[in-house]
Design a protein around this motif. Sequence first.
Motif, PDB file in Angstrom:
ATOM      1  N   LEU A   1     -59.625 -62.347 -55.012  1.00 18.79           N
ATOM      2  CA  LEU A   1     -59.651 -63.104 -56.270  1.00 18.79           C
ATOM      3  C   LEU A   1     -58.839 -62.324 -57.290  1.00 18.79           C
ATOM      4  N   VAL A   2     -57.940 -63.024 -57.997  1.00 19.36           N
ATOM      5  CA  VAL A   2     -57.078 -62.381 -58.989  1.00 19.36           C
ATOM      6  C   VAL A   2     -57.145 -63.143 -60.295  1.00 19.36           C
ATOM      7  N   GLY A   3     -57.230 -62.410 -61.401  1.00 13.14           N
ATOM      8  CA  GLY A   3     -57.174 -63.004 -62.725  1.00 13.14           C
ATOM      9  C   GLY A   3     -57.586 -61.978 -63.763  1.00 13.14           C
ATOM     10  N   SER A   4     -57.333 -62.277 -65.013  1.00 15.12           N
ATOM     11  CA  SER A   4     -57.704 -61.361 -66.095  1.00 15.12           C
ATOM     12  C   SER A   4     -58.091 -62.167 -67.322  1.00 15.12           C
ATOM     13  N   SER A   5     -58.288 -61.497 -68.437  1.00 15.49           N
ATOM     14  CA  SER A   5     -58.661 -62.128 -69.692  1.00 15.49           C
ATOM     15  C   SER A   5     -59.963 -62.923 -69.520  1.00 15.49           C
ATOM     16  N   ASP A   6     -59.934 -64.243 -69.702  1.00 19.04           N
ATOM     17  CA  ASP A   6     -61.137 -65.065 -69.581  1.00 19.04           C
ATOM     18  C   ASP A   6     -61.733 -65.025 -68.176  1.00 19.04           C
TER      19      ASP A   6
ATOM     20  N   TRP B   1     -59.599 -58.510 -58.194  1.00 18.10           N
ATOM     21  CA  TRP B   1     -58.472 -57.906 -58.909  1.00 18.10           C
ATOM     22  C   TRP B   1     -58.366 -58.407 -60.350  1.00 18.10           C
ATOM     23  N   PHE B   2     -58.403 -57.475 -61.283  1.00 15.17           N
ATOM     24  CA  PHE B   2     -58.129 -57.751 -62.685  1.00 15.17           C
ATOM     25  C   PHE B   2     -56.634 -57.500 -62.870  1.00 15.17           C
ATOM     26  N   GLY B   3     -55.858 -58.600 -62.902  1.00 12.36           N
ATOM     27  CA  GLY B   3     -54.418 -58.422 -62.921  1.00 12.36           C
ATOM     28  C   GLY B   3     -53.680 -59.642 -63.402  1.00 12.36           C
ATOM     29  N   PRO B   4     -52.352 -59.627 -63.289  1.00 17.38           N
ATOM     30  CA  PRO B   4     -51.515 -60.700 -63.829  1.00 17.38           C
ATOM     31  C   PRO B   4     -51.732 -62.017 -63.105  1.00 17.38           C
ATOM     32  N   MET B   5     -51.379 -63.105 -63.812  1.00 17.65           N
ATOM     33  CA  MET B   5     -51.641 -64.451 -63.299  1.00 17.65           C
ATOM     34  C   MET B   5     -50.347 -65.258 -63.258  1.00 17.65           C
ATOM     35  N   PRO B   6     -50.221 -66.185 -62.319  1.00 18.68           N
ATOM     36  CA  PRO B   6     -48.929 -66.825 -62.065  1.00 18.68           C
ATOM     37  C   PRO B   6     -48.391 -67.724 -63.168  1.00 18.68           C
ATOM     38  N   ALA B   7     -49.228 -68.183 -64.106  1.00 19.02           N
ATOM     39  CA  ALA B   7     -48.704 -69.010 -65.191  1.00 19.02           C
ATOM     40  C   ALA B   7     -48.642 -68.228 -66.502  1.00 19.02           C
ATOM     41  N   CYS B   8     -48.627 -66.895 -66.417  1.00 18.31           N
ATOM     42  CA  CYS B   8     -48.542 -66.048 -67.607  1.00 18.31           C
ATOM     43  C   CYS B   8     -47.217 -65.284 -67.617  1.00 18.31           C
ATOM     44  N   ALA B   9     -46.883 -64.732 -68.782  1.00 26.67           N
ATOM     45  CA  ALA B   9     -45.532 -64.240 -69.037  1.00 26.67           C
ATOM     46  C   ALA B   9     -45.049 -63.196 -68.045  1.00 26.67           C
ATOM     47  N   THR B  10     -45.896 -62.256 -67.642  1.00 26.12           N
ATOM     48  CA  THR B  10     -45.403 -61.160 -66.809  1.00 26.12           C
ATOM     49  C   THR B  10     -44.937 -61.621 -65.429  1.00 26.12           C
ATOM     50  N   ILE B  11     -45.358 -62.794 -64.994  1.00 26.14           N
ATOM     51  CA  ILE B  11     -44.903 -63.327 -63.706  1.00 26.14           C
ATOM     52  C   ILE B  11     -43.990 -64.532 -63.881  1.00 26.14           C
TER      53      ILE B  11
ATOM     54  N   PRO C   1     -45.818 -53.656 -69.416  1.00 23.07           N
ATOM     55  CA  PRO C   1     -46.241 -54.118 -68.098  1.00 23.07           C
ATOM     56  C   PRO C   1     -47.752 -54.346 -68.044  1.00 23.07           C
ATOM     57  N   GLN C   2     -48.181 -55.047 -67.010  1.00 20.97           N
ATOM     58  CA  GLN C   2     -49.593 -55.368 -66.818  1.00 20.97           C
ATOM     59  C   GLN C   2     -49.975 -54.978 -65.398  1.00 20.97           C
ATOM     60  N   PHE C   3     -50.677 -53.863 -65.271  1.00 19.45           N
ATOM     61  CA  PHE C   3     -51.036 -53.356 -63.955  1.00 19.45           C
ATOM     62  C   PHE C   3     -52.346 -53.981 -63.475  1.00 19.45           C
ATOM     63  N   SER C   4     -52.625 -53.803 -62.185  1.00 21.54           N
ATOM     64  CA  SER C   4     -53.780 -54.429 -61.534  1.00 21.54           C
ATOM     65  C   SER C   4     -54.839 -53.384 -61.202  1.00 21.54           C
ATOM     66  N   VAL C   5     -56.105 -53.731 -61.440  1.00 24.71           N
ATOM     67  CA  VAL C   5     -57.232 -52.844 -61.160  1.00 24.71           C
ATOM     68  C   VAL C   5     -58.249 -53.601 -60.313  1.00 24.71           C
ATOM     69  N   LEU C   6     -58.714 -52.978 -59.241  1.00 33.42           N
ATOM     70  CA  LEU C   6     -59.697 -53.600 -58.362  1.00 33.42           C
ATOM     71  C   LEU C   6     -61.104 -53.305 -58.882  1.00 33.42           C
ATOM     72  N   LEU C   7     -61.699 -54.300 -59.540  1.00 33.94           N
ATOM     73  CA  LEU C   7     -63.046 -54.154 -60.074  1.00 33.94           C
ATOM     74  C   LEU C   7     -64.055 -54.188 -58.933  1.00 33.94           C
ATOM     75  N   GLY C   8     -64.964 -53.234 -58.931  1.00 30.23           N
ATOM     76  CA  GLY C   8     -65.966 -53.125 -57.880  1.00 30.23           C
ATOM     77  C   GLY C   8     -65.664 -52.021 -56.899  1.00 30.23           C
ATOM     78  N   ALA C   9     -64.392 -51.630 -56.787  1.00 30.73           N
ATOM     79  CA  ALA C   9     -64.011 -50.542 -55.890  1.00 30.73           C
ATOM     80  C   ALA C   9     -64.136 -49.208 -56.619  1.00 30.73           C
ATOM     81  N   LEU C  10     -64.206 -48.146 -55.841  1.00 29.15           N
ATOM     82  CA  LEU C  10     -64.228 -46.819 -56.434  1.00 29.15           C
ATOM     83  C   LEU C  10     -62.899 -46.530 -57.123  1.00 29.15           C
TER      84      LEU C  10
END
Length: 315
Positions: free
Chosen positions: A120-125, A142-152, A285-294
């Motif tokens: 699952l990928v997304g951020s903000s809301d 994954w807390f990260g960039p989304m396909p309809a947002c500026a960075t992609i 840039p907008q990097f990705s972080v795996l929430l729930g992982a160490l």
Amino acid sequence: MSEPATPIHAGPGGAIVPPRLRPGDVVAVVAPCGPPDPPRLARGVQALEGMGLKVVVGARVFDRDRYLAGSDAGRAADLREAWCDPAVAGVLCARGGYGATRILGLLDWEAMRAAGPKVLVGSSDVTALHRAFAVELGVASWFGPMPACATISDPGGPESVTFGHFGDALFGTPAPISGDRVIVPGGVTAPVVGGNLTLLAALCGTPYGLRSHGRIVLLEDVCEAPYRIDRMLTQLLGSGSLEGAAGFALGSWVDCGDPYPTLEERLAPLGVPVIAGLPVGHGAPQFSVLLGALGAIDAESCSLTGSITGPPEAV
């Protein structure tokens, strides 16, 4: 689609880490929050396909209901159907905005639990979904960039640093994320939780409220004045949501004025490592972080290393 890899666990207190994606995998794009811009989403889908993924778009993605991507029932149905489709290896949220909290009570958690872990990928809301997926499904996301947002999906193509880190996150192991300031020195390894500050404050008092004990807390926001950041942190502190936190990794604060005096005032007294200025959340840039992982905070290098795996543990 090739046979999925076996999911792994993130270690003590961590969630189930879904298999990484592989070229040829099918991913579904859904819109559980605000309505995506069609040309932007088309460019985002093209970028994902350029990574070797097969992309399907939810049937109701272009529905509209004021500031929402269609009705609550429709947005929940698209997400549920994508997650429960055995052909789909990952679900990407088209954009944030507002609306994820409205569908949490409409999702068929039993059916989604039976479908097993996937990306699952997304951020903000989408922070609301990350919290709900952690509680209901026990899965890292994954807390990260989304396909309809500026960075992609900007007309000129994906922002290269963002997209490179995003690809590493989906298909392999992303590099550590460096910040630019240390508020409280120290180091700690613990599961990472958190996300957008506004959503975390909004989830207080719900079944999906933030649980920070023994965890590194990621916080970021956009367009929030320092006094509003103060108010939300005060709410999290007063509700006990930050009790026992092992450390803090502070992401971007785009158009938030100077939030650092407030962040330091409210978080430094907790006496745990705090690093800031990580390019996570909004902006580029907008990097990705795996929430729930160490993850690991290293104040000496002012960095957050994520996606650390360990032996299986009960969630």
